[in-house]
Design a protein around this motif. Sequence first.
Motif, mmCIF file in Angstrom:
data_model
loop_
_atom_site.group_PDB
_atom_site.id
_atom_site.type_symbol
_atom_site.label_atom_id
_atom_site.label_comp_id
_atom_site.label_asym_id
_atom_site.label_seq_id
_atom_site.Cartn_x
_atom_site.Cartn_y
_atom_site.Cartn_z
ATOM 1 N N LYS A 199 0.848 -1.209 0.000
ATOM 2 C CA LYS A 199 0.000 0.000 0.000
ATOM 3 C C LYS A 199 0.867 1.237 0.000
ATOM 4 N N THR A 200 0.489 2.221 -0.805
ATOM 5 C CA THR A 200 1.099 3.538 -0.631
ATOM 6 C C THR A 200 0.057 4.435 0.024
ATOM 7 N N GLU A 201 0.538 5.314 0.887
ATOM 8 C CA GLU A 201 -0.380 6.220 1.568
ATOM 9 C C GLU A 201 -0.071 7.655 1.178
ATOM 10 N N GLY A 202 -1.136 8.424 0.980
ATOM 11 C CA GLY A 202 -0.964 9.834 0.652
ATOM 12 C C GLY A 202 -1.794 10.684 1.581
ATOM 13 N N ARG A 203 -2.202 11.843 1.076
ATOM 14 C CA ARG A 203 -3.073 12.707 1.882
ATOM 15 C C ARG A 203 -4.151 13.238 0.949
ATOM 16 N N SER A 277 10.610 -16.020 3.182
ATOM 17 C CA SER A 277 9.720 -14.924 2.797
ATOM 18 C C SER A 277 10.111 -13.629 3.502
ATOM 19 N N GLN A 278 10.669 -13.761 4.722
ATOM 20 C CA GLN A 278 11.031 -12.555 5.457
ATOM 21 C C GLN A 278 12.091 -11.737 4.709
ATOM 22 N N GLU A 279 12.974 -12.446 3.996
ATOM 23 C CA GLU A 279 13.993 -11.728 3.216
ATOM 24 C C GLU A 279 13.366 -10.895 2.107
ATOM 25 N N ILE A 280 12.339 -11.462 1.484
ATOM 26 C CA ILE A 280 11.667 -10.738 0.394
ATOM 27 C C ILE A 280 10.932 -9.526 0.968
ATOM 28 N N VAL A 281 10.254 -9.731 2.103
ATOM 29 C CA VAL A 281 9.550 -8.619 2.750
ATOM 30 C C VAL A 281 10.554 -7.519 3.119
ATOM 31 N N SER A 282 11.721 -7.927 3.618
ATOM 32 C CA SER A 282 12.744 -6.928 3.969
ATOM 33 C C SER A 282 13.227 -6.161 2.736
ATOM 34 N N ASP A 283 13.339 -6.871 1.606
ATOM 35 C CA ASP A 283 13.712 -6.173 0.359
ATOM 36 C C ASP A 283 12.734 -5.035 0.062
ATOM 37 N N PHE A 284 11.444 -5.332 0.225
ATOM 38 C CA PHE A 284 10.439 -4.301 -0.045
ATOM 39 C C PHE A 284 10.615 -3.121 0.909
ATOM 40 N N GLU A 285 10.865 -3.436 2.178
ATOM 41 C CA GLU A 285 11.020 -2.355 3.159
ATOM 42 C C GLU A 285 12.235 -1.489 2.828
ATOM 43 N N GLU A 286 13.304 -2.137 2.307
ATOM 44 C CA GLU A 286 14.476 -1.365 1.883
ATOM 45 C C GLU A 286 14.154 -0.449 0.709
ATOM 46 N N ILE A 287 13.370 -0.979 -0.227
ATOM 47 C CA ILE A 287 12.974 -0.154 -1.385
ATOM 48 C C ILE A 287 12.163 1.054 -0.899
ATOM 49 N N PHE A 288 11.248 0.831 0.042
ATOM 50 C CA PHE A 288 10.445 1.951 0.568
ATOM 51 C C PHE A 288 11.366 3.010 1.194
ATOM 52 N N ASN A 295 12.166 11.263 -1.445
ATOM 53 C CA ASN A 295 10.956 12.068 -1.339
ATOM 54 C C ASN A 295 10.323 11.783 0.016
ATOM 55 N N SER A 296 10.440 12.742 0.923
ATOM 56 C CA SER A 296 10.039 12.484 2.314
ATOM 57 C C SER A 296 8.540 12.213 2.450
ATOM 58 N N GLN A 297 7.745 12.559 1.417
ATOM 59 C CA GLN A 297 6.302 12.321 1.528
ATOM 60 C C GLN A 297 5.897 10.901 1.117
ATOM 61 N N PHE A 298 6.873 10.168 0.612
ATOM 62 C CA PHE A 298 6.557 8.798 0.183
ATOM 63 C C PHE A 298 6.312 7.908 1.405
ATOM 64 N N GLU A 299 5.140 7.242 1.423
ATOM 65 C CA GLU A 299 4.813 6.321 2.532
ATOM 66 C C GLU A 299 4.289 5.028 1.925
ATOM 67 N N ALA A 300 4.877 3.915 2.335
ATOM 68 C CA ALA A 300 4.378 2.627 1.845
ATOM 69 C C ALA A 300 4.538 1.570 2.916
ATOM 70 N N SER A 301 3.715 0.513 2.800
ATOM 71 C CA SER A 301 3.822 -0.607 3.735
ATOM 72 C C SER A 301 3.531 -1.901 2.984
ATOM 73 N N VAL A 302 4.014 -2.972 3.534
ATOM 74 C CA VAL A 302 3.805 -4.277 2.898
ATOM 75 C C VAL A 302 3.253 -5.242 3.933
ATOM 76 N N SER A 303 2.276 -6.072 3.511
ATOM 77 C CA SER A 303 1.797 -7.123 4.418
ATOM 78 C C SER A 303 1.644 -8.430 3.662
ATOM 79 N N VAL A 304 1.831 -9.524 4.387
ATOM 80 C CA VAL A 304 1.721 -10.865 3.790
ATOM 81 C C VAL A 304 0.250 -11.276 3.830
ATOM 82 N N MET A 305 -0.323 -11.524 2.648
ATOM 83 C CA MET A 305 -1.729 -11.941 2.567
ATOM 84 C C MET A 305 -1.850 -13.455 2.713
#
Length: 390
Positions: A199-203, A277-288, A295-305
């Motif tokens: 998910k990306t979050e904005g305002r 899977s935790q390694e892949i999730v961590s990759d995403f967090e690094e990209i975020f 860009n300090s306004q960029f907000e994103a999160s990842v969850s395992v479905m």
Amino acid sequence: MYNHSAMKSSRRLTSELLRKLIQVETTAQRGELAAAEIISDELGRSGIDCRIDSWGSNRANLITQIKSGGRKSGLLFVCHLDVVAAGEGWRHPAFAGVVLGTPYGESEGKIYGRGSVDMKGGIAAAATAIKEIVDSGVRLEGDIVFFAAAGEETDSCGARRFISNFSKKLPKLAGVVIPEPTDFEVVTAHRGMLWLEVKTEGRAAHSSTPELGVNAIASMKILLDELDNYRIRFQPHKLLGGCSISVNTIAGGKEINVVPDECSIGIDIRTLPEQQSQEIVSDFEEIFAKLKQKNSQFEASVSVMREVGALETDSSCDFVKDFCSAVEAGETKAVGFTTDGPHFAPLGAPVVIFGPGKPQLAHKPDEYIDIADLEKAVEYYKNIILKFLV
Ligand SMILES: [Zn+2]
């Protein structure tokens, strides 16, 4: 080995059982209870008591254990009762169990319907084989356990419930057999599955003044561009090849005149046995974190479905070798789809997938199974039971 009329009646029994199972439409909406009751009734006719473990208004697992002399380790058959939704494009109604051809004559017929291949055909054949073994009065030295799960196509709720409530009550097992469609190949490996929601979050803001908001769809575009360059690290596997990643859903925005405050994507990653899977999730967090630095306004999160492990059974073990000889198969294979198999690997017995039907017909319109394949499957499952349990 079998006289012709016995063969015909077994064919009719398997086909009729499959048609009844198709007709009860065990999609996620309808649940599995009706299918569990049909199997329980059918096995009950041979004096086999089934336990239906039900919850909610219509969810159900079915479990039965045929006790033996106990000198040998048992066999566990693992099926799933649920099917995916019908979808569009059927020429034959998806839940009628239409039979075409001359099903009980010389030339063979086909049974159409959602679940015919995946995997009610395998259920009907395994249940018939178990009935015929019990009806024959042959003395078993190892137990047969037959388990049919809820929810394999969605969240494996049935398999997880079975493992946590019943695994301690299981006899020692020689092996686990999953009658999913493999077109009679002996399958010992498949990739795992990791479904992520990002998910990306904005305002939110009025879109006449977009500079007052942060557009979550624009943030998602930046992320998707970055994902184009992302490669999941893996060592290629000799049977399974590589790991794959595909972005398959996107949703964002509520009104045409409002700057969207949220955008989400669904990502399907198919994993190899060694991958965490935790390694892949961590990759995403690094990209975020990297994008936020730019860009300090960029907000994103990842969850395992959803997460299902990969399956890798040692194809050189005695069980697999004996299994192959019981079904006259030369070598073992890997498949592209996933199963509940990895949930059963911790039981410590080898897990093999083997069943009737062409896997490429699964989840498609006009899914069908050849009645001749159902009958062949009954014979194979009987051979397997006789090989390991007598
Ligand atoms: Zn399946």
